[in-house]
Structures are given as structure tokens and as C-alpha cells.
Design a protein around this motif. Structure first.
Motif, PDB file in Angstrom:
ATOM      1  N   SER A  46      -4.237   2.078  -5.784  1.00 48.67           N
ATOM      2  CA  SER A  46      -4.141   2.153  -4.324  1.00 48.67           C
ATOM      3  C   SER A  46      -3.301   1.014  -3.745  1.00 48.67           C
ATOM      4  O   SER A  46      -2.564   1.204  -2.794  1.00 48.67           O
ATOM      5  CB  SER A  46      -5.534   2.161  -3.684  1.00 48.67           C
ATOM      6  OG  SER A  46      -6.207   0.962  -3.993  1.00 48.67           O
ATOM      7  N   GLU A  47      -3.407  -0.178  -4.315  1.00 55.78           N
ATOM      8  CA  GLU A  47      -2.689  -1.310  -3.745  1.00 55.78           C
ATOM      9  C   GLU A  47      -2.173  -2.227  -4.850  1.00 55.78           C
ATOM     10  O   GLU A  47      -2.761  -2.307  -5.927  1.00 55.78           O
ATOM     11  CB  GLU A  47      -3.610  -2.147  -2.845  1.00 55.78           C
ATOM     12  CG  GLU A  47      -4.041  -1.445  -1.580  1.00 55.78           C
ATOM     13  CD  GLU A  47      -5.043  -2.278  -0.777  1.00 55.78           C
ATOM     14  OE1 GLU A  47      -5.402  -3.384  -1.221  1.00 55.78           O
ATOM     15  OE2 GLU A  47      -5.466  -1.819   0.298  1.00 55.78           O
TER      16      GLU A  47
ATOM     17  N   ALA B 163      -7.842   2.808  -7.115  1.00 52.55           N
ATOM     18  CA  ALA B 163      -8.458   3.759  -6.169  1.00 52.55           C
ATOM     19  C   ALA B 163      -9.885   4.029  -6.623  1.00 52.55           C
ATOM     20  O   ALA B 163     -10.150   4.157  -7.819  1.00 52.55           O
ATOM     21  CB  ALA B 163      -7.656   5.050  -6.160  1.00 52.55           C
TER      22      ALA B 163
ATOM     23  N   GLN C  97       0.829  -1.224   0.000  1.00 56.55           N
ATOM     24  CA  GLN C  97       0.000   0.000   0.000  1.00 56.55           C
ATOM     25  C   GLN C  97       0.849   1.254   0.000  1.00 56.55           C
ATOM     26  O   GLN C  97       0.381   2.332  -0.316  1.00 56.55           O
ATOM     27  CB  GLN C  97      -0.889   0.031   1.247  1.00 56.55           C
ATOM     28  CG  GLN C  97      -1.959  -1.032   1.231  1.00 56.55           C
ATOM     29  CD  GLN C  97      -2.672  -1.105   2.560  1.00 56.55           C
ATOM     30  OE1 GLN C  97      -2.034  -1.142   3.609  1.00 56.55           O
ATOM     31  NE2 GLN C  97      -3.995  -1.132   2.538  1.00 56.55           N
TER      32      GLN C  97
END
Length: 988
Positions: free
Chosen positions: A277-278, A317, A237
Motif C-alpha cells: 500500500s505504501e 496492504a 501512496q
């Protein structure tokens, strides 16, 4: 007979006490559905190919049944496969275990990236689920669960269905299922455990193996080996080492003269936050056998670096803030506002005009001296000085929504001719940055009904968009529009052409506002030409009309165009050019000699002989072949008035007026008169240029198809051409004949103007002044969408993403359908803006991934291509296999990402926990060594998945050996075991 019939009648009164209960009815409904869907008997499919669960097509059929008044939905999920030939295999199939039992052992599709949870847990290609129909309903009590399970068991037994049947129990979010599968002499029970917290003894492989073995309860002493598949998922993250490059544009830097992140006329692009986002890395050990590896509460062999398979997925995201999407959305919001410009800015900027021009002689001089006032130097400050004065009266300079620097920058951008010593003569201003006018991108305005991308309207739309977003919002928009309208009036009054507009009549393919500005330019051109014509005639002793010499005095069209125009016939031409008012004021030339010599006398004389004595006037050039029928003189093409240009709203208005005249004789006559204004003007010009001409001469030039020539033999026997007017021209009280009789020989320069530029310009200026910001936004929204699509196309071409290309094509076709009609629905416009934002986010994701994987830094061409391919797959596929796992090029980059993230978190944790003296000691020691000892390259796995399989006889040693399987997943807040345990129902 009567006695015999009595006992019979008593028989029919017997009451049947075997009526079905609700439970039996429910079972029969389940059986009915299974029969309808033909899920009876065994159907063996082909062995499953690798990855088919994700790449294949899944379909489902649904039905609704009820248990008493409780509704259930029954759904059949199945993987679409080619049917296999069953003939000749029936005997062999009798003792074969069901397909789903065989699938329990299949290893080709472990951990599918995208599939139904039951497919992931049990590896099934086909199954049926019975679940409460309403989302809020749930089967919670144990007795109800058992009742449903027994119903399923009976239905499967009665029908001989070999497809697994599941029942959903507990609340839907828990995804709890129990089920059963039956075959000939075999049965598999599907059971499940779901806990919030993982019991300590089951956090590792050895504990899970214990559960599995105890659940099987295999009677054999040396237990057959258990096959194991393991997947650990690691989540990244923290992208701190990759600062997100997109910054909001700095408009102040731009105004200060620097080139900031944004220029006027350019739309911003990109996400304001990282759209990724990840990153999820899944490390998989697909084929392990019990005893090969150790994984218990003390020690584990499972090192992600050593895992033979790596696969990666990215998590996007949710709704990242995108600059282009925000720009267009905020502009679209103006469309819903109700306020007028005056309400937004305070009192009207025009209301105190009277006080400034208090001297009445100054006002009257405008009428008596129509020549334009010479202005030595046209500058932005001169341009808007009147507006500034008026605005300052109502509010201080500080209160002005747009400060002078910003306003001047915008006005210079919109009106580049304002900088030069004299205004540009040309009407188009072209930028080198714009696409060439033949290109597909440039011609998008035809489809969107917007405006060309090098036009003033297009630039205005972009400026208003930027003002709305960065400078004073709605007030800024109203202020700029007010300045723009003042500038238009200034240009009209001083004969300065508006730059950035194509010359000629309004282009009906563009938006109405663009047409209005083109109309104003037409008016300025006519007025300018007329004023120049007056100056020429006043100073020229010979009094030659400038049009005769071929100048632009009367907006002349090139010769070849004029001729083809005339050949089109009168209908289309006169329709477009009819002037809707008889009482007009015309600024005719004050040439008294000419009036005395020609115009006044011509009114008294009628026939061709008298007309032949007149001096010819207003000749453009000699026709190549034709001569006049009566006197054999060469036929001259006259200088004619241009047809009146029309915008689409005027055309609509005119067609309504003509339609309202009705079909009566009077109405038809009036309609004909209205439409023949242009025809009459052309006849008068023709008569002036060709003294002694006849209607036949005019028709031969103006509408050649209406003059029919035939070869005839005369009295001497020679073949000669004889011509006559067509049948429609000979109809009594013909409009052409009437018009010819009333036409006087007056050259175009002295005729009543077909196009009253003064009145039309005032109408346009009034139209512009009354536009509310909401109306303005509606007019310009197609231009903004057009600009946004071009921007997206430009950005995509840098990244070359095939999926985005397809979406852009869809956006263009969707937009052209929506925008081509007047007043499109808000919902449809919102859809278009949403699609553009989605594409922007996709491109931003591609850039984010390219930055993270450093595709630009690759020195070796082959590695660079591999990385780019890997990044594009990440965008389009749910999960991507990393070639070479941790040892491949992409794998090394991913490993490095995790190592950097771990070091950052570790160092921040240490800094937070340490006291100053300890920190000193740390520094004195060797931090590198300490870090290596304490920090692992990867964080603890976010999810651990295990699949345990074996084939053992159950429940007795002499039972048939059947597949057993248990899937388990362990996360921080979730522990699930999903077991499929098979047993022999014949030999137990």
C-alpha cells in the motif's frame, strides 16, 4: 517478684503509631521488585554496536504491585548482552555516570526501525516501566502523577538502582511517560510534551533549538555546540504509473475456446489488489552540528536528495484479496452446508425414470441379456443425454445452474476418453503438465491423504472449486456432482473404464472418495472381463477358458506376483478377501458339457484316486520344481480368483463385525469360516488344476513354511528328504483340514464369486448418489489443499524467496498431521487455509516490488542482482538501507517513483482548479517550465524527527558536565517532545 513484674507488663501495652501508610508500602514494594531483579548498583556494558536495537534480542520481566487497591504492572525491558568482567574495576566505577546517561549520547542507534518507543526516544538499552495494570485504567490527575514520581525517586534513592524508572501517565494510547534515573551525585529527569497540533514556531530546527537551550538553562555564555541528527520520512501512496497486473480470471473467454486467465485443472493465483500500500522513504542526516545547516520558517537546507543516508520500508496492504486463498476458503464454506443435492436442485433427477422405461419387456431384457449394448460412438452429449432429459423436465434449460458449454468443457476435461471413437483401454490418463510420479510433489497425496495430481478425483476437486467460485456456487456444485454420478452409472452399465485412476485395488493412502471410484473401476474391469469371457467361450469350439491362455479374463496377476502372494500365508489374504454374504447371484458359464463331465461327478467322488481320474482344469502354468507327492505328476499353479478389493470403510466395517463375534468357541468358528472364504476358493482351484493332489501338495505351494522337510536315512542307508505338515496344521479340527475336506475340484471360473462386482458397484453408486455437497467438499478438501500447496510451490520457485520456502515446509508438515486423521477440526483446517493465503500474499508482494523496481528491465547483471537483493530484503526486514542513498541505482528508481507521483497529483490538482480559459493559456505557455518551478520532486515530509544532544554543566557553571538530550517528532496530527535533562546533585 509480683510487684517487679507489673511495670514490665505495662511496657508491652505501648501502641506503635509509626505504622506504614499505603504510600510507604507502595515504595517498599517497588524497592522489593528492584532488589529481586538485582537492578542495584552500576553495571556498565559494552558500547552499543550499530543497529543492535533492531537486530539484538530484547527481553522483559513483569511483576504486579498495588497502591491501595489500584494495581500496577512493573516491567523491566532490557537488551540481552554478554556480561562484562567487572573485577578490578570497582574503584574506577565509583564516579562514573550511569550507563543509561551515557547511552543518551550514543549515535549508533538513532531512529531504530523496530523498538519500544522509549528506546527510540531516549536510546536506552535498559529501563523499568510502572503502568496501570488494567488497559482501561489511567493516571490522569497531576497530584497522582507527582505522587508516583516522588515514589520512584525515593525507591531509586533507597536502593541505589541506576536503571531509569518510568511511570506511564494519561491514557495508554498517548504513550506519555515521566521518569528518573539516579547515579552517584547525578540525576536525569525524563519529561514529555504531547500535543495534537504543532505550534508554528516549532515546525523547524531553529525553533526546537530554542526550546532545548532554554530548557537546559546552561550558565556558560559560549554554549557548547549542539549535536543534531535529523530524519525526514516521505510516504509514497500513489502507484498510478504501475497498474496492478493481476486481473480476475475470465471464465467466459475460456468457455468460448480462448485461453483466458484460467484453465480447468489450474488454480488461480495472486492478489486482486496491490499488496503493497505504501512505500516509506526515510532520509537521514546522522551527524550535524549547530550552525552548519539552516532550517527555519523561511528557508531550509534539508533537501532529501542530498541526505547522506536513505532507508526504505514498505507498508503491506491489510488482508489483500488473494485469488487462491478465496478459492479454497469458499470451497471450505460448502463443508458447513446442510442441504442435500436434491434439495438444492429441486426434485430428484431419478424419480421419473419409471415413466421413461414404461415398457416392462425392456426392463426385463436387462436381466435376460447381460451382454453390454454396443455403442458406436461415445460422446459427451450421449453420455449425459438422460440426465439432460430429466433435468429439463424439472426446470427450463435457462434455469440450469451450469450452461451446456461449461458443463461439456468440464466433462471433456474430466473424461478425455469421451472424444475418441472408442474408449481408452488403459485405466490411467496422464497429462504432460503433471509432476513425474516419483517426485516429492507428486507423492504429497500420501501425506495429505488426498489423491494423485493426475487422477480424476483431483481434477474433480479443482473443477468443483472453480464451479463454486464462478458458476452458480452451491447449485453449480450440486449440478456437476449429479452429472458425475450419472456418468459413473453410465460407465458401469456399458463397461467403460473410468479414466484417471490407477489400476488395481483401492489405494488406502488416498481419500475415501478416490477409493470408491477405484472400487467402481475394479467392478467394471471384472464385469468387462467376465462379459468378454462369455463371448469367447460362446464362440470358441474348444471351450478353453480364456484365463488358461493367460488373457486378462480373470484379472490375472503376473506369475511372479501370484507366487509371492501365495507364499505370504493365508491370514492376511483371507482377511482382505472374505465375502460377507452367502446368498449371492452368480453369472456362471452355461457350458453344459463341462458341467456334466467334471463338476457334477466331482461332488460324488472324494478320495485322491477318484480325483486323479478327473480332467485337469484352470491351470495357469507349471510350477518349476514341485511334483505331486502321491503320483509324481508335475504340480500346476491354478488360475485363482482375485481377492476382493476393499475400501477403508469396508475394512473398518468388517473388523467391527469380526470383533463383535466375541471369544466364544462358536464365535471363533464363525470368524474362521468368514476369513477362510478366499482359502477355500484357492483350494478348489488347486484341486481342479491338480487331480489326485493332497493337502500337503497345496500347503507346499500356498504356505511353504508350514511344510517341514528333514533329511533322514532310509532302510537302504540312503539320505532322503522326508516332509510333513507343521505342528499348527496337525491340530485337530484345523481350519485348513476342514476346508480341504469340503473343497471340491472346481476351477475359478465356475466358483461362487468372492467379489460380487454387481453388488459392490451398486453399493458404490448408491454411496456417490447420497453424498451431500457438504460431504463431497469434506472428501475433496485434502485434494484442494494439496493442489493449493503445489500451486504455491510452483509460484515460489519462480520468485525464489527463502523465507517462503520455510513456511511452505511448515504448511506441508502441519497439513499432513491434520489431514491424515478422519474428520479433522474446522479450526485446524482454517489455520492451514490461512497459512496458504499468507504465503500467496508474500509472493504477490515480491512480484509487486519487482514490478515497481523494474528488476526485469535491468540490462547490467550486477545492477539486477543488487536490485533483487534489495527487493528480497524489503520483504524480510523492517527497514532496508539504500546503498548510495539518492545516487545509487535503487535510490534513482525511488526518486523517479516520487517524481512521477508528484507530477500526477500536481496535474490533477491544476486540472481541478483551472477554469477553461486559464487552461488554454496554460497550454499556450510552456507547461514543462511551469511544472518544474512549482512542483518539488518530493511531497512534504509525512514525519520529521530531530535528536538534539549536548554535554553541559547543570545547574551551576562548576557542576559536572552531563549529557542532555531532546527528541522531537512532528507529523500532521502529532507533536511530541521527549527530553532527558541531567543535573549535578552534589555541586549545585
Amino acid at each position: 517478684m509480683a510487684a517487679d513484674s507489673e511495670p514490665e507488663s505495662e511496657v508491652f501495652e505501648i501502641t506503635d503509631f509509626t505504622t506504614a501508610s499505603e504510600w510507604e508500602r507502595f515504595i517498599s514494594k517497588v524497592e522489593e521488585v528492584l532488589n529481586d531483579w538485582k537492578l542495584i548498583g552500576n553495571s556498565l556494558g559494552k558500547p552499543l554496536e550499530k543497529g543492535i536495537f533492531t537486530s539484538g534480542t530484547w527481553e522483559e520481566k513483569s511483576d504486579e504491585i498495588s497502591f491501595a487497591d489500584f494495581k500496577f504492572s512493573v516491567t523491566h525491558h532490557y537488551l540481552v548482552q554478554e556480561s562484562t568482567d567487572k573485577e578490578g574495576k570497582d574503584e574506577l566505577l565509583e564516579d562514573v555516570i550511569p550507563q543509561s546517561m551515557q547511552d543518551l549520547l550514543g549515535m549508533n542507534n538513532d531512529f531504530p526501525p523496530r523498538a519500544h518507543c522509549l528506546v527510540r526516544w531516549y536510546g536506552l538499552r535498559e529501563f523499568v516501566v510502572i503502568a496501570p495494570a488494567a488497559h482501561s485504567d489511567a493516571v490522569l490527575s497531576e497530584s497522582k502523577c507527582n505522587l508516583l514520581l516522588s515514589s520512584v525517586s525515593i525507591a531509586l534513592g533507597n536502593t541505589g538502582c541506576q536503571v531509569p524508572l518510568f511511570v506511564q501517565i494519561h491514557h495508554k494510547w498517548r504513550r506519555m511517560y515521566v521518569g528518573e534515573c539516579q547515579g552517584p551525585g547525578v540525576r536525569t529527569d525524563f519529561e514529555m510534551v504531547h500535543l495534537r497540533k504543532v505550534p508554528n514556531q516549532y515546525t523547524h530546527l531553529s525553533g526546537l533549538l530554542d526550546i532545548f537551550k532554554s530548557k537546559i538553562g546552561c550558565p556558560l555564555t559560549p554554549l557548547p555546540p549542539v549535536s543534531i541528527a535529523i530524519r525526514f520520512t516521505y510516504v509514497l501512496q500513489d502507484w498510478q504509473q504501475y497498474f496492478w497486473p493481476q486481473q480476475p480470471p475470465d471464465i467466459d473467454a475460456l468457455v468460448g475456446g480462448e485461453v483466458g486467465g484460467l484453465e480447468f485443472g489450474k488454480l488461480p493465483f495472486g492478489a486482486c489488489e496491490d499488496p503493497i500500500s505504501e512505500l516509506h522513504l526515510a532520509t537521514t542526516w546522522p551527524h550535524l552540528t549547530e550552525g552548519i545547516i539552516v532550517d527555519n520558517d523561511v528557508y531550509s537546507d534539508l533537501d532529501p536528495i542530498q541526505a547522506p543516508h536513505w532507508s526504505v520500508r514498505v507498508r503491506k496492504a491489510e488482508n489483500p484479496q488473494c485469488l487462491l486463498g478465496d478459492f479454497v476458503t469458499e470451497f471450505f464454506k460448502i463443508c458447513r452446508r446442510k442441504e442435500s443435492t436434491d434439495e438444492i436442485l429441486g426434485r430428484s433427477a431419478f424419480e421419473e425414470e419409471g415413466k421413461e422405461t414404461a415398457d416392462i419387456t425392456h426392463a426385463l431384457s436387462k436381466l435376460t441379456e447381460p451382454a453390454s449394448v454396443p455403442i458406436h460412438k461415445l460422446s459427451v452429449s450421449n453420455m449425459v443425454h438422460t440426465a439432460k432429459k430429466k433435468i429439463r423436465k424439472h426446470r427450463g434449460v435457462e434455469e440450469s445452474p451450469l450452461n451446456n458449454d461449461v458443463l461439456n468443457t468440464i466433462l471433456l476435461f474430466l473424461f478425455p476418453d469421451a472424444v475418441s471413437e472408442k474408449p481408452l483401454d488403459g485405466t490411467t490418463s496422464t497429462d504432460n503438465n503433471n509432476p513425474p510420479s516419483e517426485s516429492e510433489d507428486y507423492n504429497l497425496y500420501n501425506q495429505f491423504k488426498s489423491a494423485p495430481s493426475d487422477s480424476l478425483t483431483y481434477k474433480l476437486a479443482l473443477c468443483l472449486c472453480m464451479i463454486n467460485f464462478y458458476h452458480g456456487g452451491l447449485k453449480g456444485v450440486a449440478h456437476l456432482w449429479q452429472e458425475f454420478v450419472l456418468e459413473m452409472r453410465f460407465r458401469w452399465e456399458n463397461n467403460f473404464l473410468i479414466p484417471g485412476l490407477a489400476s488395481g485395488p483401492p489405494d488406502l493412502r488416498c481419500c475415501l472418495l478416490h477409493q470408491k471410484l477405484q472400487m467402481l473401476n475394479c467392478c467394471i474391469e471384472r464385469k468387462k472381463a467376465r462379459d468378454e469371457g462369455k463371448k469367447t467361450s460362446a464362440s470358441d469350439v474348444t471351450n478353453i477358458y480364456p484365463g488358461d491362455a493367460g488373457k486378462a479374463g480373470d484379472q490375472l496377476v503376473p506369475d511372479n506376483l501370484k507366487e509371492t502372494d501365495k507364499e505370504k500365508g493365508e491370514v492376511g489374504k483371507s482377511w482382505d478377501s472374505w465375502s460377507d454374504s452367502e446368498e449371492e447371484f452368480f453369472e456362471c458359464l452355461s457350458d453344459t458339457e463341462e458341467l456334466k463331465g467334471n463338476g457334477q461327478e466331482s461332488g460324488k467322488k472324494g478320495g485322491p484316486k477318484e480325483m486323479a481320474n478327473l480332467r485337469p482344469e484352470g491351470r495357469l502354468y507349471q510350477h518349476g520344481k514341485l511334483t505331486l507327492l502321491h503320483n509324481g505328476e508335475p504340480l500346476y499353479i491354478p488360475v485363482t480368483q482375485e481377492p476382493a478389493p476393499m475400501t477403508e470403510d469396508l475394512l473398518e466395517e468388517q473388523s467391527e463385525v469380526l470383533a463383535k463375534l466375541g471369544t466364544s468357541a462358536e464365535g471363533a468358528h464363525l470368524r474362521a469360516r468368514m476369513q477362510s472364504a478366499c482359502l477355500l476358493s484357492d483350494m478348489e482351484s488347486f484341486k481342479a488344476a491338480n487331480p489326485g493332489c493332497s493337502l500337503e501338495d497345496f500347503v507346499r505351494w500356498y504356505s511353504p513354511r508350514d511344510y517341514i522337510e528333514e533329511e533322514v536315512i532310509d532302510e537302504k542307508g540312503n539320505v532322503v528328504l522326508k516332509g510333513e505338515l507343521s505342528a499348527r496344521m496337525k491340530i485337530p479340527s484345523n481350519m485348513w483340514v476342514e476346508a480341504w475336506e469340503t473343497a471340491k475340484p472346481i476351477p475359478a471360473r465356475r466358483q461362487r464369486r468372492l467379489f460380487d462386482d454387481t453388488r459392490e458397484a451398486e453399493k458404490v453408486l448408491h454411496y456417490l448418489a447420497i453424498q451431500k455437497p457438504a460431504d463431497l467438499a469434506r472428501h475433496l478438501l485434502p485434494c484442494v489443499i494439496h493442489a493449493a500447496v503445489l500451486k504455491v510451490k510452483e509460484e515460489e520457485s519462480l520468485e525464489n524467496i527463502s523465507s517462503v520456502k520455510k513456511i511452505i515446509k511448515q504448511i506441508i508438515s502441519h497439513s499432513s498431521k491434520v489431514l491424515h486423521f478422519p474428520n479433522p477440526e474446522d479450526k485446524k483446517l482454517e489455520e492451514i487455509i490461512h497459512q496458504i493465503t499468507n504465503v500467496e500474499a508474500l509472493i504477490a508482494r515480491a512480484r509487486s516490488l519487482k514490478a515497481k523496481f523494474g528488476t526485469e528491465k535491468c540490462e547490467q547483471e550486477e545492477e539486477k542482482e543488487d536490485l533483487e537483493r534489495f527487493v528480497s530484503c524489503l520483504l524480510e526486514q523492517p527497514e532496508v538501507l539504500v546503498t548510495g542513498a539518492g545516487r545509487g541505482h535503487a535510490g534513482r528508481i525511488i526518486h523517479k517513483l516520487f517524481v512521477n507521483a508528484q507530477r500526477l497529483t500536481e496535474s490533477s490538482d491544476e486540472a481541478a482548479a483551472m477554469t477553461p480559459p486559464e487552461e488554454e493559456l496554460k497550454r499556450m505557455g510552456s507547461p514543462e517550465e511551469r511544472r518544474q518551478n512549482s512542483v518539488s520532486d518530493f511531497p512534504p515530509p509525512a514525519g520529521r524527527e530531530f535528536i538534539l544532544r549536548t554535554t553541559v554543566p547543570r545547574p551551576a557553571p562548576y557542576s559536572k558536565a552531563l549529557p542532555q538530550r531532546m527528541y522531537s517528532v512532528l507529523t500532521k496530527e502529532d507533536f511530541r517532545l521527549a527530553g532527558a535533562f541531567s543535573s549535578d546533585t552534589s555541586f549545585f
